[in-house]
Motif scaffolding. Structure first.
Motif, PDB file in Angstrom:
ATOM      1  N   GLY A   1      38.443   8.739 -14.560  1.00  0.00           N
ATOM      2  CA  GLY A   1      38.668   7.457 -13.880  1.00  0.00           C
ATOM      3  C   GLY A   1      39.793   7.559 -12.773  1.00  0.00           C
ATOM      4  O   GLY A   1      39.731   6.625 -11.846  1.00  0.00           O
ATOM      5  N   ASP A   2      40.544   8.489 -12.506  1.00  0.00           N
ATOM      6  CA  ASP A   2      41.385   8.798 -11.698  1.00  0.00           C
ATOM      7  C   ASP A   2      40.823   9.272 -10.391  1.00  0.00           C
ATOM      8  O   ASP A   2      41.243   9.385  -8.918  1.00  0.00           O
ATOM      9  N   SER A   3      39.471   9.850 -10.429  1.00  0.00           N
ATOM     10  CA  SER A   3      38.595  10.153  -9.352  1.00  0.00           C
ATOM     11  C   SER A   3      38.460   9.070  -8.325  1.00  0.00           C
ATOM     12  O   SER A   3      37.962   7.987  -8.323  1.00  0.00           O
ATOM     13  N   ALA A   4      39.108   9.125  -7.037  1.00  0.00           N
ATOM     14  CA  ALA A   4      38.987   8.234  -6.174  1.00  0.00           C
ATOM     15  C   ALA A   4      39.723   8.868  -4.689  1.00  0.00           C
ATOM     16  O   ALA A   4      40.221  10.121  -4.968  1.00  0.00           O
ATOM     17  N   MET A   5      39.602   8.157  -3.560  1.00  0.00           N
ATOM     18  CA  MET A   5      40.460   8.679  -2.433  1.00  0.00           C
ATOM     19  C   MET A   5      41.935   7.770  -2.452  1.00  0.00           C
ATOM     20  O   MET A   5      41.732   6.958  -2.861  1.00  0.00           O
ATOM     21  N   TYR A   6      42.693   8.669  -2.293  1.00  0.00           N
ATOM     22  CA  TYR A   6      44.246   8.189  -2.235  1.00  0.00           C
ATOM     23  C   TYR A   6      44.609   8.243  -0.893  1.00  0.00           C
ATOM     24  O   TYR A   6      44.676   9.205  -0.003  1.00  0.00           O
ATOM     25  N   LEU A   7      44.851   6.823  -0.357  1.00  0.00           N
ATOM     26  CA  LEU A   7      45.165   6.693   1.051  1.00  0.00           C
ATOM     27  C   LEU A   7      46.814   6.408   0.998  1.00  0.00           C
ATOM     28  O   LEU A   7      47.244   5.449   0.224  1.00  0.00           O
ATOM     29  N   CYS A   8      47.293   6.971   2.087  1.00  0.00           N
ATOM     30  CA  CYS A   8      48.878   6.697   2.348  1.00  0.00           C
ATOM     31  C   CYS A   8      48.729   6.085   3.764  1.00  0.00           C
ATOM     32  O   CYS A   8      47.924   6.237   4.676  1.00  0.00           O
ATOM     33  N   ALA A   9      49.666   5.115   4.032  1.00  0.00           N
ATOM     34  CA  ALA A   9      49.900   4.376   5.323  1.00  0.00           C
ATOM     35  C   ALA A   9      51.224   4.062   5.416  1.00  0.00           C
ATOM     36  O   ALA A   9      52.106   4.108   4.802  1.00  0.00           O
ATOM     37  N   SER A  10      51.640   4.014   6.871  1.00  0.00           N
ATOM     38  CA  SER A  10      52.785   3.698   7.147  1.00  0.00           C
ATOM     39  C   SER A  10      52.973   2.437   8.276  1.00  0.00           C
ATOM     40  O   SER A  10      51.993   2.280   8.810  1.00  0.00           O
ATOM     41  N   SER A  11      53.884   1.921   8.131  1.00  0.00           N
ATOM     42  CA  SER A  11      54.342   0.709   9.319  1.00  0.00           C
ATOM     43  C   SER A  11      55.845   0.462   9.462  1.00  0.00           C
ATOM     44  O   SER A  11      56.488   0.914   8.912  1.00  0.00           O
ATOM     45  N   ARG A  12      56.093  -0.110  10.685  1.00  0.00           N
ATOM     46  CA  ARG A  12      57.122  -0.663  10.820  1.00  0.00           C
ATOM     47  C   ARG A  12      57.648  -1.883   9.914  1.00  0.00           C
ATOM     48  O   ARG A  12      56.717  -2.521   9.155  1.00  0.00           O
ATOM     49  N   ILE A  13      58.709  -2.392   9.807  1.00  0.00           N
ATOM     50  CA  ILE A  13      59.047  -3.433   8.756  1.00  0.00           C
ATOM     51  C   ILE A  13      58.328  -4.584   9.234  1.00  0.00           C
ATOM     52  O   ILE A  13      57.636  -5.260   8.652  1.00  0.00           O
ATOM     53  N   PHE A  14      58.359  -4.782  10.726  1.00  0.00           N
ATOM     54  CA  PHE A  14      57.769  -6.087  11.297  1.00  0.00           C
ATOM     55  C   PHE A  14      56.581  -5.191  12.171  1.00  0.00           C
ATOM     56  O   PHE A  14      56.979  -4.571  12.972  1.00  0.00           O
ATOM     57  N   GLY A  15      55.468  -5.582  11.984  1.00  0.00           N
ATOM     58  CA  GLY A  15      54.438  -4.975  12.535  1.00  0.00           C
ATOM     59  C   GLY A  15      52.952  -5.563  12.795  1.00  0.00           C
ATOM     60  O   GLY A  15      52.771  -6.616  12.017  1.00  0.00           O
ATOM     61  N   ASP A  16      51.985  -5.056  13.387  1.00  0.00           N
ATOM     62  CA  ASP A  16      50.739  -5.595  13.599  1.00  0.00           C
ATOM     63  C   ASP A  16      49.863  -5.238  12.299  1.00  0.00           C
ATOM     64  O   ASP A  16      49.130  -5.858  11.872  1.00  0.00           O
TER      65      ASP A  16
END
Lengths: 113, 113
Positions: free
Chosen positions: A85-100
């Motif tokens: 059940g762990d089979s999946a796409m693992y996505l990472c993202a980043s942002s500024r603290i205030f961002g779009d």
């Protein structure tokens, strides 16, 4: 700005093994996020960091999952005793603290056999 | 009931058509709304974001929010085959401080020449 980098792109593992994924965010982004996406579903939140502090964890993040961002730069997501059940796409993202919005990486596709 | 509902489609239209994509949500605290586009085996990329009820236009794309109905839309004018992708709506209750996002499951769009 080289974008968000994730490694590896693909991982096949046997059930019960431990796996670790790495994410390198955009350098000036303070926040780093992990999501999981299964086929036909939207990304589901797992956890996020502001610098090295882990600010929020989802109930989806069972005790088999652990994430770190030790120096406030790259992050690792470890899954212990993997299950099918762990089979999946693992996505990472980043942002500024205030961002779009976030900038996502291309993801790590995990297949547990 | 999921917090964000989105019809998964698939939606298939001829080139040049106007496309309408929609999401509904249940949490009245949601205040920041985004649309992401995701190509196959890639991470989502931010298309548009908006805070308030009303319309926001960017080129061929128009985002519309109706907070009273808890309903958001994305319109694509003069659709192109390169618009073929999965479109994800996302939202949060923290505004531009981002944090955790709640995603719809995505609508798969195909634009045929």
């Amino acid at each position: 700005d080289t974008g968000v980098s994730q490694d590896p792109r693909h991982k096949i593992t046997k059930r019960g093994q431990n796996v670790t994924f790495r994410c390198d965010p955009i350098s000036e982004h303070n926040r780093l996020y992990w999501y999981r996406q299964t086929l036909g579903q939207g990304p589901e939140f797992l956890t996020y960091f502001q610098n090295e502090a882990q600010l929020e964890k989802s109930r989806l993040l069972s005790d088999r999952f652990s994430a770190e961002r030790p120096k406030g730069s790259f992050s690792t997501l470890e899954i212990q005793r993997t299950e099918q059940g762990d089979s999946a796409m693992y996505l990472c993202a980043s942002s500024r603290i205030f961002g779009d919005g976030y900038t996502f990486g291309s993801g790590t596709r995990l297949t547990v056999v | 009931q999921k917090e964000v509902e989105q019809d998964p489609g698939p939606l298939s239209v001829p080139e040049g058509a106007i496309v309408s994509l929609n999401c509904t949500y249940s949490n009245s605290a949601f205040q920041y709304f985004m649309w992401y586009r995701q190509y196959s085996r890639k991470g989502p990329e931010l298309l548009m974001y908006t805070y308030s009820s009303g319309n926001k236009e960017d080129g061929r794309f128009t985002a519309q929010v109706d907070k009273s109905s808890k309903y958001i839309s994305l319109f694509i004018r003069d659709s192109q085959p390169s618009d073929s992708a999965t479109y994800l709506c996302a939202m949060n209750d923290r505004g531009s401080t981002l944090g955790r996002l709640y995603f719809g499951r995505g609508t798969q769009l195909t634009v045929w020449p």
